[in-house]
Design an enzyme around this catalytic site. Structure first.
Site, PDB file in Angstrom:
ATOM      1  N   SER A   1       9.281  14.230  -5.718  1.00  0.00           N
ATOM      2  CA  SER A   1       8.938  13.443  -6.879  1.00  0.00           C
ATOM      3  C   SER A   1       8.939  14.219  -8.193  1.00  0.00           C
ATOM      4  O   SER A   1       8.959  13.609  -9.259  1.00  0.00           O
ATOM      5  CB  SER A   1       7.565  12.793  -6.694  1.00  0.00           C
TER       6      SER A   1
ATOM      7  N   LYS B   1       4.597  17.896 -15.317  1.00  0.00           N
ATOM      8  CA  LYS B   1       4.771  16.627 -14.597  1.00  0.00           C
ATOM      9  C   LYS B   1       3.719  15.615 -15.045  1.00  0.00           C
ATOM     10  O   LYS B   1       2.547  15.967 -15.235  1.00  0.00           O
ATOM     11  CB  LYS B   1       4.631  16.895 -13.089  1.00  0.00           C
TER      12      LYS B   1
ATOM     13  N   SER C   1       7.577  17.698  -2.746  1.00  0.00           N
ATOM     14  CA  SER C   1       7.950  17.273  -4.101  1.00  0.00           C
ATOM     15  C   SER C   1       8.179  18.367  -5.128  1.00  0.00           C
ATOM     16  O   SER C   1       8.647  18.071  -6.227  1.00  0.00           O
ATOM     17  CB  SER C   1       6.911  16.306  -4.647  1.00  0.00           C
TER      18      SER C   1
HETATM   19  N1  GLN Z   1       8.585  12.049  -0.378  1.00  0.00           N
HETATM   20  C1  GLN Z   1       7.260  12.357   0.044  1.00  0.00           C
HETATM   21  C2  GLN Z   1       6.364  11.151  -0.091  1.00  0.00           C
HETATM   22  O1  GLN Z   1       6.728  10.177  -0.686  1.00  0.00           O
HETATM   23  C3  GLN Z   1       6.704  13.544  -0.665  1.00  0.00           C
HETATM   24  C4  GLN Z   1       6.228  13.280  -2.022  1.00  0.00           C
HETATM   25  C5  GLN Z   1       5.428  14.382  -2.615  1.00  0.00           C
HETATM   26  O2  GLN Z   1       5.468  15.530  -2.150  1.00  0.00           O
HETATM   27  N2  GLN Z   1       4.647  14.031  -3.601  1.00  0.00           N
HETATM   28  O3  GLN Z   1       5.276  11.139   0.403  1.00  0.00           O
END
Ligand code: GLN
Length: 479
Positions: free
Chosen positions: A149, A74, A173
């Protein structure tokens, strides 16, 4: 080379059927062939990957645990000499001058990085649509999101563009994109895997973990990336269990919990609810387990608590992207204030701006007690509810998302709707406990699955449950 796992790839290498360079070349041709449409990769490491594979082939033993295994990473996890963009314009040309601890460990184990994969900007989002650099699609249906994400990670694993990937999970995510794309995703206990060299979203929530083809691969990768590091003071000096050797331990007679409030959650797709309950019941029956319904009374506050806390932490973490310390600076500015303003206005996307604004608001002196402090208290209470639950059950089975992979564009203009999609994942991050998402089937031609949560540092136990579930589900990924 379709559907290769760490084990099957290693067998090919060890038996002499393939060389590491063959594997790397085959993955790059696959990427060239399908990624223009899928958009998982943001940048490729062709020269570096082939050079490393060639060195390994010359040695010819492939005895390190990940030797010759092609992976994707990532694009928030630093690898020296490669771009690390966080899916943001402000870091579009940033090349990392150092390695993250996670990459140091993977590299030492012999892994070969094919390239860096897409993410929502600074990992804020649940669909990868917030990436400022590329759009990524779900390999099961290109009109749908891959989740986020870590959407690039999940897409690259599910579409056979790497053997496994490393993602991050602040509020879901790793698990949610794994669920949307039909792969395994493990969010470790907070403090199990060092965060050094990983671009922060919310430092007290961020975790790093694998997205893999199967449970065994998740166990193998966890053995390599876990453990204390002097570079991250929040890592814990606890022995790393031998995850892969304990996968097949018997589970007969154990107790599993299901969360009442999750099952009753408004907006939980009825078809998915039925599928979840069917799977849990069948699993309990097959393995002689007791199911216990538990109550997490604070579930209704989880989203609000989570978003107040993560946005607050994000607002301070993102202060460094000012065009001076980090980031692409604006060319034309009259004075310093205008310089900062223009740099951020151009360099950051709307979800990131929203995070900075809400976070700064929640931390400001007049509102600190009402928001940040209160949310911190609720966070402790949620952790206590989990501690209590684990006095009664060995693991908690839960859905990952209230719905399957949604259509591209469906939720992007409604941030609250997008936030609500995290309802089943954020509580584990608030409590800091580990959880693994496993695919269990296909509904409406899209994958579905569930997650198994455990006590702090109980990765061994949730992997053990997950392995047995995998045997039952017999999920088939994409060819
Ligand atoms: N959708 C969540 C957020 O925007 C989780 C994102 C994540 O786990 N990085 O905070």
């Amino acid at each position: 080379m379709q559907n290769l796992t760490i084990k099957t790839a290693k067998e090919l290498l060890k038996s002499g059927q393939k060389k590491a360079t063959d594997l790397v070349n085959e993955y790059f041709s696959k990427i060239e062939q399908i990624d223009p449409e899928l958009g998982a990769y943001l940048s490729l490491n062709k020269e570096g990957a082939l050079k490393k594979a060639d060195e390994q082939d010359k040695k010819g033993t492939y005895d390190l645990p990940l030797e010759g295994i092609p992976v994707s990473i990532k694009d928030v996890i630093a690898i020296k000499g490669l771009k690390n963009t966080a899916g943001s314009k402000i870091l579009e040309n940033y090349i990392s001058p150092y390695d993250s601890v996670v990459w140091e460990r993977l590299e030492k184990a012999g892994a070969i990085v094919l390239g860096k994969v897409n993410t929502d900007e600074f990992t804020m989002g649940s669909s990868t649509e917030n990436s400022a650099l590329k759009s990524t699609r779900n390999p099961w249906n290109k009109n749908h999101v891959p989740g986020g994400s870590s959407g690039g990670s999940a897409c690259s694993v599910a579409s056979n563009q790497c053997v496994f990937s490393i993602g991050t999970d602040t509020g879901g995510s790793i698990r949610q994109p794994a669920n949307f794309c039909g792969c395994v995703g493990l969010k470790p206990t907070y403090g199990r895997v060092p965060r050094y060299g990983v671009i922060s979203y919310a430092s007290s929530f961020d975790t790093i973990g694998p997205l893999t083809k199967n449970v065994e691969d998740a166990a193998i990768v966890m053995e390599i990336i876990s453990g204390i590091s002097e570079k991250d003071a929040t890592t814990v000096d606890k022995p790393i269990d031998n995850y892969s050797e304990n996968l097949q331990n018997p589970i007969k007679g154990k107790k599993i919990g299901i969360i009442k409030e999750f099952i009753e959650q408004e907006g939980f797709d009825p078809e998915l609810k039925k599928d979840f309950m069917d799977n849990v019941e069948k699993f309990a029956k097959t393995n002689d387990l007791e199911i216990k319904e538990i109550s997490m009374s604070l579930t209704e506050y989880a989203i609000a608590t989570y978003y107040i806390l993560v946005k607050s932490e994000a607002s301070t973490n993102l202060a460094r992207y000012d065009g001076v310390r980090y980031g692409k600076k604006t060319e034309e500015a009259y004075d310093l204030e205008e310089f900062y303003k223009k740099t951020r206005e151009k360099g950051l996307g709307s979800e990131v701006k929203r995070a900075i604004m809400t976070g700064t608001f929640a931390l400001s002196s007049g509102y600190f007690d009402a928001y940040y402090k209160k949310a911190s208290k609720v966070r402790t209470m949620i952790k206590k509810e989990f501690d209590q639950a684990f006095n009664e059950v060995d693991a908690i089975f839960a859905p990952v998302s209230p719905f399957q992979a949604f259509k591209i564009g469906e939720k992007i203009n409604d941030p609250l709707q997008m936030y609500l999609s995290d309802i089943f994942t954020v509580t584990t991050n608030l409590a800091g406990i580990p959880s693994i998402a496993i695919p269990t089937g296909v509904i409406n031609e899209l994958p579905t699955g569930l997650q198994i949560m455990g006590q702090h540092f109980a990765e061994k136990d949730i992997l053990n449950f997950a392995w047995h579930l995998e045997q039952m589900a017999n999920f088939k990924g994409l060819e």
